[in-house]
Design a protein around this motif. Structure first.
Motif, PDB file in Angstrom:
ATOM      1  N   TYR A 194       0.837  -1.105  -0.042  1.00 48.83           N
ATOM      2  CA  TYR A 194      -0.024  -0.024   0.064  1.00 48.83           C
ATOM      3  C   TYR A 194       0.830   1.280   0.045  1.00 48.83           C
ATOM      4  CZ  TYR A 194      -3.637  -3.164   1.383  1.00 48.83           C
ATOM      5  OH  TYR A 194      -4.405  -4.306   1.420  1.00 48.83           O
ATOM      6  N   ILE A 195       1.863   1.324   0.894  1.00 49.53           N
ATOM      7  CA  ILE A 195       2.592   2.591   1.090  1.00 49.53           C
ATOM      8  C   ILE A 195       4.131   2.355   0.605  1.00 49.53           C
ATOM      9  CG2 ILE A 195       3.428   4.406   2.622  1.00 49.53           C
ATOM     10  CD1 ILE A 195       1.235   3.491   4.684  1.00 49.53           C
ATOM     11  N   GLN A 196       4.285   3.012  -0.678  1.00 50.52           N
ATOM     12  CA  GLN A 196       5.419   2.599  -1.427  1.00 50.52           C
ATOM     13  C   GLN A 196       6.234   4.068  -1.299  1.00 50.52           C
ATOM     14  OE1 GLN A 196       4.522   0.952  -5.214  1.00 50.52           O
ATOM     15  NE2 GLN A 196       3.831  -0.934  -4.243  1.00 50.52           N
ATOM     16  N   THR A 197       7.698   3.591  -1.334  1.00 47.69           N
ATOM     17  CA  THR A 197       8.463   4.803  -1.446  1.00 47.69           C
ATOM     18  C   THR A 197       8.914   5.019  -2.868  1.00 47.69           C
ATOM     19  OG1 THR A 197       9.677   4.145   0.695  1.00 47.69           O
ATOM     20  CG2 THR A 197      10.792   5.308  -0.772  1.00 47.69           C
ATOM     21  N   VAL A 198       9.043   6.293  -3.366  1.00 46.71           N
ATOM     22  CA  VAL A 198       9.430   6.816  -4.618  1.00 46.71           C
ATOM     23  C   VAL A 198      10.768   7.586  -4.365  1.00 46.71           C
ATOM     24  CG1 VAL A 198       8.684   8.192  -6.663  1.00 46.71           C
ATOM     25  CG2 VAL A 198       6.892   7.066  -5.193  1.00 46.71           C
ATOM     26  N   ILE A 199      11.757   6.838  -4.829  1.00 46.39           N
ATOM     27  CA  ILE A 199      13.211   7.179  -4.408  1.00 46.39           C
ATOM     28  C   ILE A 199      13.335   8.454  -4.562  1.00 46.39           C
ATOM     29  CG2 ILE A 199      15.488   6.662  -4.759  1.00 46.39           C
ATOM     30  CD1 ILE A 199      14.858   3.813  -5.224  1.00 46.39           C
ATOM     31  N   HIS A 200      14.097   9.423  -3.726  1.00 44.21           N
ATOM     32  CA  HIS A 200      14.416  10.775  -3.843  1.00 44.21           C
ATOM     33  C   HIS A 200      13.297  11.608  -3.974  1.00 44.21           C
ATOM     34  CE1 HIS A 200      18.449   9.365  -4.048  1.00 44.21           C
ATOM     35  NE2 HIS A 200      18.286   8.668  -5.139  1.00 44.21           N
ATOM     36  N   THR A 201      12.034  11.127  -3.812  1.00 43.89           N
ATOM     37  CA  THR A 201      10.833  11.918  -3.916  1.00 43.89           C
ATOM     38  C   THR A 201      10.074  11.981  -2.878  1.00 43.89           C
ATOM     39  OG1 THR A 201      11.125  11.488  -6.471  1.00 43.89           O
ATOM     40  CG2 THR A 201       8.903  12.626  -5.742  1.00 43.89           C
ATOM     41  N   GLY A 202       9.347  10.710  -2.350  1.00 44.97           N
ATOM     42  CA  GLY A 202       8.468  10.829  -1.219  1.00 44.97           C
ATOM     43  C   GLY A 202       7.929   9.373  -1.175  1.00 44.97           C
ATOM     44  N   TYR A 203       6.633   9.591  -0.857  1.00 47.00           N
ATOM     45  CA  TYR A 203       5.730   8.293  -0.683  1.00 47.00           C
ATOM     46  C   TYR A 203       4.437   8.393  -1.638  1.00 47.00           C
ATOM     47  CZ  TYR A 203       8.786   7.687   3.266  1.00 47.00           C
ATOM     48  OH  TYR A 203       9.955   7.489   3.894  1.00 47.00           O
ATOM     49  N   LYS A 204       3.662   7.079  -1.964  1.00 47.68           N
ATOM     50  CA  LYS A 204       2.522   7.153  -2.309  1.00 47.68           C
ATOM     51  C   LYS A 204       1.798   6.058  -1.829  1.00 47.68           C
ATOM     52  CE  LYS A 204       3.774   4.709  -6.716  1.00 47.68           C
ATOM     53  NZ  LYS A 204       3.870   4.546  -8.057  1.00 47.68           N
ATOM     54  N   PHE A 205       0.527   5.966  -2.078  1.00 51.26           N
ATOM     55  CA  PHE A 205      -0.497   5.094  -1.887  1.00 51.26           C
ATOM     56  C   PHE A 205      -0.638   4.169  -3.064  1.00 51.26           C
ATOM     57  CE2 PHE A 205      -4.389   2.873  -0.843  1.00 51.26           C
ATOM     58  CZ  PHE A 205      -4.277   2.432   0.517  1.00 51.26           C
ATOM     59  N   VAL A 206      -0.621   3.040  -3.064  1.00 47.75           N
ATOM     60  CA  VAL A 206      -0.979   2.129  -4.033  1.00 47.75           C
ATOM     61  C   VAL A 206      -2.109   1.270  -3.841  1.00 47.75           C
ATOM     62  CG1 VAL A 206       0.057   0.555  -5.910  1.00 47.75           C
ATOM     63  CG2 VAL A 206       1.494   2.319  -4.904  1.00 47.75           C
ATOM     64  N   VAL A 207      -3.071   1.313  -4.931  1.00 39.86           N
ATOM     65  CA  VAL A 207      -4.112   0.292  -4.766  1.00 39.86           C
ATOM     66  C   VAL A 207      -3.750  -1.141  -5.505  1.00 39.86           C
ATOM     67  CG1 VAL A 207      -6.680  -0.315  -5.177  1.00 39.86           C
ATOM     68  CG2 VAL A 207      -5.787   2.153  -4.798  1.00 39.86           C
ATOM     69  N   PRO A 208      -3.535  -2.119  -4.657  1.00 41.38           N
ATOM     70  CA  PRO A 208      -2.873  -3.274  -5.178  1.00 41.38           C
ATOM     71  C   PRO A 208      -4.242  -3.978  -5.729  1.00 41.38           C
ATOM     72  CG  PRO A 208      -3.456  -3.544  -2.959  1.00 41.38           C
ATOM     73  CD  PRO A 208      -3.697  -2.094  -3.262  1.00 41.38           C
ATOM     74  N   LYS A 209      -3.794  -4.767  -6.956  1.00 39.97           N
ATOM     75  CA  LYS A 209      -4.413  -5.628  -8.078  1.00 39.97           C
ATOM     76  C   LYS A 209      -4.988  -6.569  -7.047  1.00 39.97           C
ATOM     77  CE  LYS A 209      -2.344  -4.148 -11.987  1.00 39.97           C
ATOM     78  NZ  LYS A 209      -1.229  -3.362 -11.886  1.00 39.97           N
ATOM     79  N   GLU A 210      -6.365  -6.928  -7.072  1.00 37.22           N
ATOM     80  CA  GLU A 210      -6.870  -8.007  -6.538  1.00 37.22           C
ATOM     81  C   GLU A 210      -6.439  -9.473  -6.955  1.00 37.22           C
ATOM     82  OE1 GLU A 210     -10.841  -7.690  -4.816  1.00 37.22           O
ATOM     83  OE2 GLU A 210     -11.006  -5.886  -6.146  1.00 37.22           O
TER      84      GLU A 210
END
Length: 110
Positions: A94-110
């Motif tokens: 869900y909570i992924q790191t974007v290197i040198h930028t920040g974080y994002k929430f990702v909706v996983p595929k079911e």
């Protein structure tokens, strides 16, 4: 006296449900206890899935303060959130790191 019940928003993702008005998070049927800051960061990210937020943007939105030294606070909260919310904190879904930028929430595929 009549009480009107507004329809409260609920954010539902595969395996994760967030109830903003009740400040509750469920992984499946199990409620996950979160601190005030953990819940606020999770909700902030989940409201705009896929959008990348810098540590400073997260800090200013959740802590309601400007800060040049927000890095440790945000990193610490993200770490705690992953331990509680992610099925495998070492491989966050869900909570992924974007290197040198920040974080994002990702909706996983079911």
């Amino acid at each position: 006296m009549t009480v009107q019940h507004d329809t409260a928003p609920v954010f539902t993702f595969p395996g994760l449900t967030i109830h903003p008005y009740q400040r509750q998070v469920f992984r499946g049927e199990t409620e996950i206890p979160l601190t005030h800051l953990e819940f606020s960061v999770l909700l902030y990210l989940a409201q705009q899935p896929g959008r990348v937020f810098s540590q400073q943007q997260i800090f200013e939105a959740v802590w309601n303060e400007d800060s040049e030294t927000c890095q440790h606070s945000v990193v610490s909260i993200i770490h705690q959130l992953r331990k509680k919310v992610e099925p495998d904190p070492a491989q966050p879904v869900y909570i992924q790191t974007v290197i040198h930028t920040g974080y994002k929430f990702v909706v996983p595929k079911e």
